[in-house]
Design an enzyme around this catalytic site. Structure first.
Site, short mmCIF file in Angstrom:
data_model
loop_
_atom_site.label_atom_id
_atom_site.label_comp_id
_atom_site.label_asym_id
_atom_site.label_seq_id
_atom_site.Cartn_x
_atom_site.Cartn_y
_atom_site.Cartn_z
N GLY A 1 -2.84 8.03 43.21
CA GLY A 1 -4.30 6.83 43.49
C GLY A 1 -4.33 6.00 44.19
O GLY A 1 -4.67 5.36 44.54
N ASP A 2 -3.33 4.95 42.74
CA ASP A 2 -4.16 4.16 42.48
C ASP A 2 -2.51 3.53 43.71
O ASP A 2 -2.78 2.70 44.34
CB ASP A 2 -3.69 3.33 41.09
CG ASP A 2 -4.66 3.12 40.81
OD1 ASP A 2 -5.88 2.84 40.88
OD2 ASP A 2 -4.65 3.90 39.60
N LEU A 3 -1.03 3.48 43.37
CA LEU A 3 0.32 3.50 44.04
C LEU A 3 0.60 3.79 45.32
O LEU A 3 0.40 3.18 46.21
CB LEU A 3 1.16 3.98 43.37
CG LEU A 3 1.37 4.22 41.87
CD1 LEU A 3 2.81 4.90 40.87
CD2 LEU A 3 1.59 2.41 41.37
#
Length: 391
Positions: free
Chosen positions: A174-176
């Site tokens: 979700g972040d990367l």
């Protein structure tokens, strides 16, 4: 000299998504100035540490995604620090932040204000639910983390065993993935500015990014009208394409086309299966029976034996532990483990290298992560002696 050595990036991000995005830019040569709030990025104190958290400047989390950057400490609510920041904006190419929507406007430092100081500025934000400038929704302003994005975006619902609960992926996709898309957006905006002289706002939302990441589930829902769910390590339309237990671990086999299937059956000495199930449709219809047949064969092989028998004929690989990754010659030849200094520890540590390879301007980590406020004098010049104002 990196491919982006002509760019200065002001990095107002913290935790993971934003720092990973600006880390990619730094690896490609951009001059990235990490502007940290008083006390610094909240993940500086996150483990793991080599030995002594009290002696070491930061843990592995911070080191991994902030390598090659400069650091200054500013309180944007303080008048003098705000003026320092605006002076940097005038010379910057890109500003990146990952605050909640409206936070920068609270300091009168939103996109519209900053373009008064730098008309061709590229301003980029990473938020859980995007920015109202590119599409306003009632979710904006809500906090979001990787777990929230994976839950909303279909990742958890389609990850895990069929009889198990929804499961997040190990890496923080979700972040990367959001960070990587944001980096692409910034580079596209840089190219646009080269052609037109115009800056612009780049916005990447974590929820939006997870919908892009789960593209298979989206088209399956549209085409079939059925909501995809967990299938373990199998694939909805390919077989065999799965993980199988071996005598000493697990290995994956991807023999989903007719040629690979015939080769697999030959190695297994099961030509009868190749003859009885020659088409993809037949193999999918009888996948449970066929999976059991393959599993009975793989469990009698070690990982090395299985991969050796299939090598050059059928795509296969062992499921590696991280320790095995560190021992893999391929990883070292490709410079995917990079040693950097760990301040406060009498040793170097290794972090993941950059997978983007270029023949003329190869990206690479450009040194360790910075100490808090380490580059104040270098970045702000002669008037940089004063301590940053308290928050």
């Amino acid at each position: 000299m990196g491919a982006l050595s002509n760019l200065r990036v002001l990095d107002l991000t913290q935790v993971l998504a934003g720092p990973y995005c600006t880390m990619l830019l730094a690896d490609m040569g951009a001059d990235v100035v990490k502007i940290e709030r008083p006390g610094g990025d909240m993940i500086r104190s996150n483990p793991p540490f080599v030995d002594d958290p009290e002696a070491e400047a930061y843990g592995g989390y911070f080191q991994s995604v902030n390598r090659g950057k400069k650091s200054i400490e500013l309180n944007l609510g303080d008048e003098e620090d705000r003026a320092d920041f605006l002076s940097l904006v005038e010379e910057a190419d890109v500003v990146v932040e990952n605050y909640r929507s409206g936070t920068m406007a609270k300091y009168d430092l939103g996109y519209e204000t900053l373009t008064e100081y730098k008309p061709d500025l590229i301003y980029s934000s990473i938020r859980g639910f995007g920015d109202p400038r590119t599409g306003e929704t009632d979710r904006q302003g809500q906090p979001s983390f990787d777990l929230i994005a994976q839950a909303l975006g279909g990742v958890m619902e389609t990850t895990g065993q069929p009889d198990g609960p929804p499961t997040k992926t190990g890496p923080g996709v979700g972040d990367l993935f959001t960070a990587t898309l944001n980096c692409i957006g910034i580079l596209a905006a840089v190219n646009h500015r080269e052609q037109t002289g115009e800056g612009q706002y780049v916005d990447t939302g974590m929820y939006d990014s997870m919908l892009s990441f789960t593209e298979r589930a989206i088209y399956q829902q549209s085409y079939t009208g059925e909501a995809p769910t967990r299938r373990g390590n199998s694939h909805p339309t390919l077989f065999p394409y799965n993980a199988f237990e071996t005598a000493d671990g697990y290995a994956v086999i991807a023999a989903f086309n007719n040629n690979h299937w015939a080769e697999l059956c030959d190695v297994m000495d099961r030509e009868d299966l190749a003859e009885e199930y020659p088409t993809t449709a037949e193999r999918l219809e009888h996948r449970e029976t066929l999976r059991a047949e393959i599993a009975d064969w793989t469990v009698e092989q070690s990982n090395d034996e299985l991969v050796s028998k299939l090598e050059g004929r059928v795509p296969a690989a062992p499921v590696q532990t991280t320790a095995e990754i560190f021992d893999d010659p391929h990883v070292h030849t490709r410079d995917m483990l990079v040693p950097v200094e760990q301040p406060g520890a009498d040793t170097e540590v290794e972090i993941a290298g950059n997978p983007i390879k270029m023949t003329e301007t190869n990206p690479e980590p450009r040194g360790r992560a910075p100490l808090l406020d380490e580059h104040r004098e270098e970045v702000l010049g002669e008037d940089a002696d004063a301590e940053p104002a308290d928050d």
